[in-house]
Design an enzyme around this catalytic site. Structure first.
Site, short mmCIF file in Angstrom:
data_model
loop_
_atom_site.label_atom_id
_atom_site.label_comp_id
_atom_site.label_asym_id
_atom_site.label_seq_id
_atom_site.Cartn_x
_atom_site.Cartn_y
_atom_site.Cartn_z
N GLY A 21 0.83 -1.21 0.00
CA GLY A 21 0.00 0.00 0.00
C GLY A 21 0.86 1.25 0.00
N GLY A 24 -0.58 4.56 -1.10
CA GLY A 24 -1.71 5.14 -0.38
C GLY A 24 -1.31 6.31 0.50
CG ASP A 48 -0.04 1.07 -4.33
OD1 ASP A 48 -0.27 1.33 -3.14
OD2 ASP A 48 -0.88 1.28 -5.24
NE ARG A 50 -4.99 2.71 -9.07
CZ ARG A 50 -5.33 2.79 -7.80
NH1 ARG A 50 -4.48 3.22 -6.90
NH2 ARG A 50 -6.55 2.44 -7.39
CE1 TYR A 167 -10.05 -0.29 6.42
CE2 TYR A 167 -11.43 1.04 7.88
CZ TYR A 167 -10.18 0.73 7.36
OH TYR A 167 -9.08 1.44 7.77
CB ILE A 207 -4.90 9.59 9.63
CG1 ILE A 207 -4.78 8.43 10.63
CG2 ILE A 207 -3.55 10.25 9.39
CD1 ILE A 207 -3.85 7.33 10.19
C1 AKB Z 1 -11.90 5.18 7.20
O1 AKB Z 1 -12.58 6.20 7.39
O2 AKB Z 1 -12.34 4.15 6.67
C2 AKB Z 1 -10.48 5.16 7.71
C3 AKB Z 1 -10.39 4.62 9.10
C4 AKB Z 1 -10.96 5.38 10.24
O3 AKB Z 1 -9.86 3.57 9.28
N1 AKB Z 1 -9.93 6.48 7.67
#
Ligand code: AKB
Length: 352
Positions: A21, A24, A48, A50, A167, A207
């Site tokens: 990554g 990123g 990565d 790409r 996620y 972040i």
């Molecule tokens: C997201 O918003 O998916 C990320 C995270 C908080 O892991 N920035």
């Protein structure tokens, strides 16, 4: 997920460092930081999906365009390089993951499984453990209602682990896979007590970077608001003004991972740590942005899906274990983040 303090420290101070990554947002900052620290002394392999732009690839000794879900290509990296550390950043973030949950599963879980297996294979080849640094996320939390979110306040690593995004589910699964590789992989049948993979992880909040604008995340409203104001563009925030989650600056995030990587394993009581810095509401971020950009045009147009995600993430994370075990301390609180890092850098970037 509290762990015994008995495992040995690693001997990964030589050998190649693999960063996935690398193209990123965090990859951008981390690759430069690792190059500043180890450049010329250790191989740094950037990967990565790409091809990396030239200005990023200069920080690496080798750069590969390769998919983490391609297990043959990942295995091949271990044949070509004597890898002793893996910094596995590649992931599809929360908003993007909801658009294609199956792809998120493939990249975030199958990709991580390939990298963990690579770490174990490399450790077997070199005869010493391979360090595996994994940025996890507050998305692993799932607070069922807004009232419970407000009542919970700051959550510890072991509370509210019922994520509502693919996620979050994926990142939590990889934390568990990391714990397995760090504590149990091939030990049951072997006459050994040490493990091949020294897995270490930090659950990051949103972040904020002054150099890059994130894509595909749900905490993106913080940095987006800021970058829009600096460019004199209006911004419609996709969550309510009272939405509150923790944030951290990119330099603090990169420093926290590097610091955690350098602590002796015996000092660590956990595999996965919270790390936090400040926890403003969207409205408080907007007010701070207006202090520096008084003409900023910020409105609110919450979307159901992203608001639901933010409402399920805790207002803050209890990072006392990180503070106690490895001395975690953010350099930037909310005020210092803007005054000392974000505003000077962002003004230089956009020439405003
Ligand atoms: C997201 O918003 O998916 C990320 C995270 C908080 O892991 N920035």
């Amino acid at each position: 997920m509290t762990e015994p303090k008995s495992s040995p420290s690693t001997s990964s101070e030589t050998g190649a460092i693999l960063v996935t990554g690398a193209g990123g947002e965090m990859g951008h900052a981390l690759l430069a930081a690792l190059a500043a620290r180890f450049g010329g002394r250790r191989e740094i392999i950037a990967m990565d999906v790409r091809e990396l732009p030239k200005e990023r690839a200069v920080h690496a000794t080798d750069a590969y365009a390769c998919d983490v879900a391609d297990s043959a290509a990942i295995d091949d990296l271990g044949v070509k390089h004597d890898i002793s550390e893996i910094w596995h950043l590649a992931a599809l973030l929360s908003t993007r993951g909801e658009k294609n949950p199956e792809l998120a599963l493939k990249v975030n879980v199958m990709g991580s499984a390939n990298l963990l297996k690579l770490a174990a294979d490399c450790a077997a080849r070199r005869g010493s453990s391979v360090k595996f640094m994994f940025p996890s996320t507050i998305a692993v939390y799932g607070v069922p209602t807004l009232a419970l979110k407000r009542a919970a306040g700051s959550v510890t690593e072991d509370e509210c682990l019922e994520p509502i995004t693919m996620y979050g589910v994926n990142k939590h699964a990889v934390e568990e896979m990391g714990r397995y590789y760090a504590r149990h992989y091939r030990l049951l049948a072997a006459d050994r007590l040490d493990c091949a993979v020294d897995f270490r992880s930090i659950r990051f909040p949103g972040i904020i970077s002054a150099d890059t604008v994130p894509t595909g995340g749900t905490s993106d409203y913080g940095p987006e608001m800021l970058h829009a104001a600096a460019q004199g563009k209006p911004y419609a925030c996709f969550v309510r003004p009272d939405a509150r989650i923790p944030f951290m600056t990119m330099p603090d995030a990169v420093r926290s991972l590097i610091e955690l990587s350098e602590v002796a394993r015996a000092q660590l009581s956990r595999i996965v740590y919270n790390a936090s810095a400040f926890a403003p509401s969207a409205e408080e971020i907007a007010a701070k942005v207006r202090e520096f950009f008084p003409k900023a045009e910020i409105t609110y147009a919450p979307t159901l899906e992203r608001q639901r995600i933010i409402d399920s993430w805790p207002e803050n994370c209890d990072d006392s274990a990180a503070r106690r075990d490895w001395g975690w301390k953010p350099k930037h609180d909310f005020d210092r983040a803007f005054a000392e890092y974000i505003i000077p850098k962002i003004k230089a970037r956009y020439g405003c």
